[in-house]
Design a protein around this motif. Sequence first.
Motif, PDB file in Angstrom:
ATOM      1  N   TYR A  37     -14.050   4.663   8.032  1.00 49.79           N
ATOM      2  CA  TYR A  37     -12.975   5.173   8.879  1.00 49.79           C
ATOM      3  C   TYR A  37     -11.707   5.418   8.055  1.00 49.79           C
ATOM      4  N   THR A  38     -11.407   4.513   7.134  1.00 49.06           N
ATOM      5  CA  THR A  38     -10.228   4.666   6.276  1.00 49.06           C
ATOM      6  C   THR A  38     -10.355   5.908   5.405  1.00 49.06           C
ATOM      7  N   ARG A  39     -11.555   6.188   4.907  1.00 47.66           N
ATOM      8  CA  ARG A  39     -11.777   7.407   4.117  1.00 47.66           C
ATOM      9  C   ARG A  39     -11.471   8.654   4.945  1.00 47.66           C
ATOM     10  N   ILE A  40     -11.869   8.643   6.200  1.00 51.73           N
ATOM     11  CA  ILE A  40     -11.573   9.775   7.083  1.00 51.73           C
ATOM     12  C   ILE A  40     -10.064   9.905   7.272  1.00 51.73           C
ATOM     13  N   LEU A  41      -9.378   8.792   7.470  1.00 53.73           N
ATOM     14  CA  LEU A  41      -7.917   8.838   7.637  1.00 53.73           C
ATOM     15  C   LEU A  41      -7.228   9.390   6.391  1.00 53.73           C
ATOM     16  N   VAL A  42      -7.702   8.998   5.209  1.00 54.74           N
ATOM     17  CA  VAL A  42      -7.129   9.527   3.964  1.00 54.74           C
ATOM     18  C   VAL A  42      -7.312  11.039   3.915  1.00 54.74           C
ATOM     19  N   LYS A  43      -8.496  11.511   4.272  1.00 54.89           N
ATOM     20  CA  LYS A  43      -8.728  12.963   4.282  1.00 54.89           C
ATOM     21  C   LYS A  43      -7.837  13.662   5.306  1.00 54.89           C
ATOM     22  N   ASN A  81       0.826  -1.198   0.000  1.00 53.16           N
ATOM     23  CA  ASN A  81       0.000   0.000   0.000  1.00 53.16           C
ATOM     24  C   ASN A  81       0.863   1.252   0.000  1.00 53.16           C
ATOM     25  N   THR A  82       1.949   1.224   0.748  1.00 53.71           N
ATOM     26  CA  THR A  82       2.848   2.368   0.811  1.00 53.71           C
ATOM     27  C   THR A  82       3.437   2.681  -0.558  1.00 53.71           C
ATOM     28  N   PHE A  83       3.777   1.664  -1.308  1.00 54.47           N
ATOM     29  CA  PHE A  83       4.439   1.841  -2.598  1.00 54.47           C
ATOM     30  C   PHE A  83       3.458   2.141  -3.727  1.00 54.47           C
ATOM     31  N   GLU A  84       2.182   1.899  -3.508  1.00 53.82           N
ATOM     32  CA  GLU A  84       1.180   1.998  -4.568  1.00 53.82           C
ATOM     33  C   GLU A  84       0.739   3.440  -4.823  1.00 53.82           C
ATOM     34  N   ASN A  85       0.286   3.702  -6.034  1.00 58.41           N
ATOM     35  CA  ASN A  85      -0.280   4.992  -6.404  1.00 58.41           C
ATOM     36  C   ASN A  85      -1.545   5.218  -5.579  1.00 58.41           C
ATOM     37  N   LYS A  86      -1.561   6.297  -4.804  1.00 60.96           N
ATOM     38  CA  LYS A  86      -2.662   6.536  -3.867  1.00 60.96           C
ATOM     39  C   LYS A  86      -3.965   6.906  -4.561  1.00 60.96           C
ATOM     40  N   LYS A  87      -3.886   7.590  -5.693  1.00 61.74           N
ATOM     41  CA  LYS A  87      -5.104   7.932  -6.433  1.00 61.74           C
ATOM     42  C   LYS A  87      -5.809   6.646  -6.864  1.00 61.74           C
ATOM     43  N   GLU A  88      -5.041   5.719  -7.428  1.00 56.77           N
ATOM     44  CA  GLU A  88      -5.622   4.452  -7.882  1.00 56.77           C
ATOM     45  C   GLU A  88      -6.114   3.614  -6.704  1.00 56.77           C
ATOM     46  N   ARG A 105      -9.951   2.333  -6.161  1.00 54.15           N
ATOM     47  CA  ARG A 105     -10.231   0.901  -6.155  1.00 54.15           C
ATOM     48  C   ARG A 105     -10.717   0.407  -4.795  1.00 54.15           C
ATOM     49  N   THR A 106     -10.094   0.854  -3.724  1.00 52.91           N
ATOM     50  CA  THR A 106     -10.379   0.311  -2.404  1.00 52.91           C
ATOM     51  C   THR A 106     -11.500   1.042  -1.682  1.00 52.91           C
ATOM     52  N   LEU A 107     -11.552   2.361  -1.834  1.00 54.13           N
ATOM     53  CA  LEU A 107     -12.499   3.160  -1.069  1.00 54.13           C
ATOM     54  C   LEU A 107     -13.585   3.806  -1.909  1.00 54.13           C
ATOM     55  N   ASP A 108     -13.536   3.616  -3.236  1.00 48.97           N
ATOM     56  CA  ASP A 108     -14.438   4.305  -4.155  1.00 48.97           C
ATOM     57  C   ASP A 108     -14.416   5.800  -3.852  1.00 48.97           C
ATOM     58  N   MET A 109     -13.194   6.323  -3.721  1.00 49.00           N
ATOM     59  CA  MET A 109     -12.974   7.715  -3.326  1.00 49.00           C
ATOM     60  C   MET A 109     -12.083   8.377  -4.367  1.00 49.00           C
ATOM     61  N   GLU A 110     -12.495   9.535  -4.821  1.00 44.08           N
ATOM     62  CA  GLU A 110     -11.714  10.267  -5.812  1.00 44.08           C
ATOM     63  C   GLU A 110     -10.760  11.241  -5.130  1.00 44.08           C
ATOM     64  N   ILE A 111      -9.469  11.094  -5.420  1.00 47.86           N
ATOM     65  CA  ILE A 111      -8.486  12.095  -5.034  1.00 47.86           C
ATOM     66  C   ILE A 111      -7.647  12.356  -6.275  1.00 47.86           C
ATOM     67  N   SER A 112      -6.984  13.484  -6.313  1.00 39.93           N
ATOM     68  CA  SER A 112      -6.128  13.764  -7.463  1.00 39.93           C
ATOM     69  C   SER A 112      -4.716  13.266  -7.181  1.00 39.93           C
ATOM     70  N   GLU A 113      -3.944  13.112  -8.217  1.00 40.00           N
ATOM     71  CA  GLU A 113      -2.541  12.720  -8.081  1.00 40.00           C
ATOM     72  C   GLU A 113      -1.795  13.736  -7.224  1.00 40.00           C
ATOM     73  N   GLU A 114      -2.165  15.001  -7.334  1.00 36.76           N
ATOM     74  CA  GLU A 114      -1.512  16.071  -6.571  1.00 36.76           C
ATOM     75  C   GLU A 114      -1.840  16.012  -5.081  1.00 36.76           C
ATOM     76  N   ASP A 115      -2.992  15.421  -4.727  1.00 33.33           N
ATOM     77  CA  ASP A 115      -3.364  15.326  -3.319  1.00 33.33           C
ATOM     78  C   ASP A 115      -2.384  14.478  -2.515  1.00 33.33           C
ATOM     79  N   TRP A 116      -1.892  13.415  -3.153  1.00 32.02           N
ATOM     80  CA  TRP A 116      -1.051  12.452  -2.433  1.00 32.02           C
ATOM     81  C   TRP A 116      -0.143  11.746  -3.429  1.00 32.02           C
ATOM     82  N   PRO A 117       0.884  12.439  -3.922  1.00 28.60           N
ATOM     83  CA  PRO A 117       1.708  11.904  -5.021  1.00 28.60           C
ATOM     84  C   PRO A 117       2.820  10.949  -4.568  1.00 28.60           C
TER      85      PRO A 117
END
Length: 177
Positions: free
Chosen positions: A127-133, A16-23, A27-39
Amino acid sequence: SIENMSGESLRIALANTFENKKEWCKRTLDMEISEEDWPIHYIPHTLLADRGSELISDELTNLVENLNIKIQNTASYRPELKGICEAYFGIIQQHLIPFLPGTVQKDFNKRGSQDYRKNAVLNLNQYTRILVKCIIHYNNRFLKDYPLTQNMVEEGIPPVPIEIFKWGLRRGNGQLK
């Protein structure tokens, strides 16, 4: 994960640490973030660990050798040696506890105390969605008293974690792969 720490959960956390966070978020949270949010989707040069049994296992040693990652262990019982990480877990908890029924309190498991878990209102995905935010917010917040280098000041880099990270990438610092 809500599983106990093990070699398997460690492998999942590292992947998970090595993976692209946008993708991953899509895939995991059905949550849209941009590449710039967490590159951040790189294999690190070094992992800072705290000598947990799963972090000094032969299994992890083989994994990091195959990925050409170095492990740097802190001394036992010295959380201040990785203070930023330890402090952030506390910060998240302090900010979220007032808003999340079901948070385990200090008297948990004492005779006659309430089982706070029965009041929980979120599932693991929520809860994971909140942590991502929270992570995105933290990575984009202004750090007062951050010791910018002379080069950072000259290049107009603000004391914002994501901007410092991007600046390091442009300069080739950090030894990420």
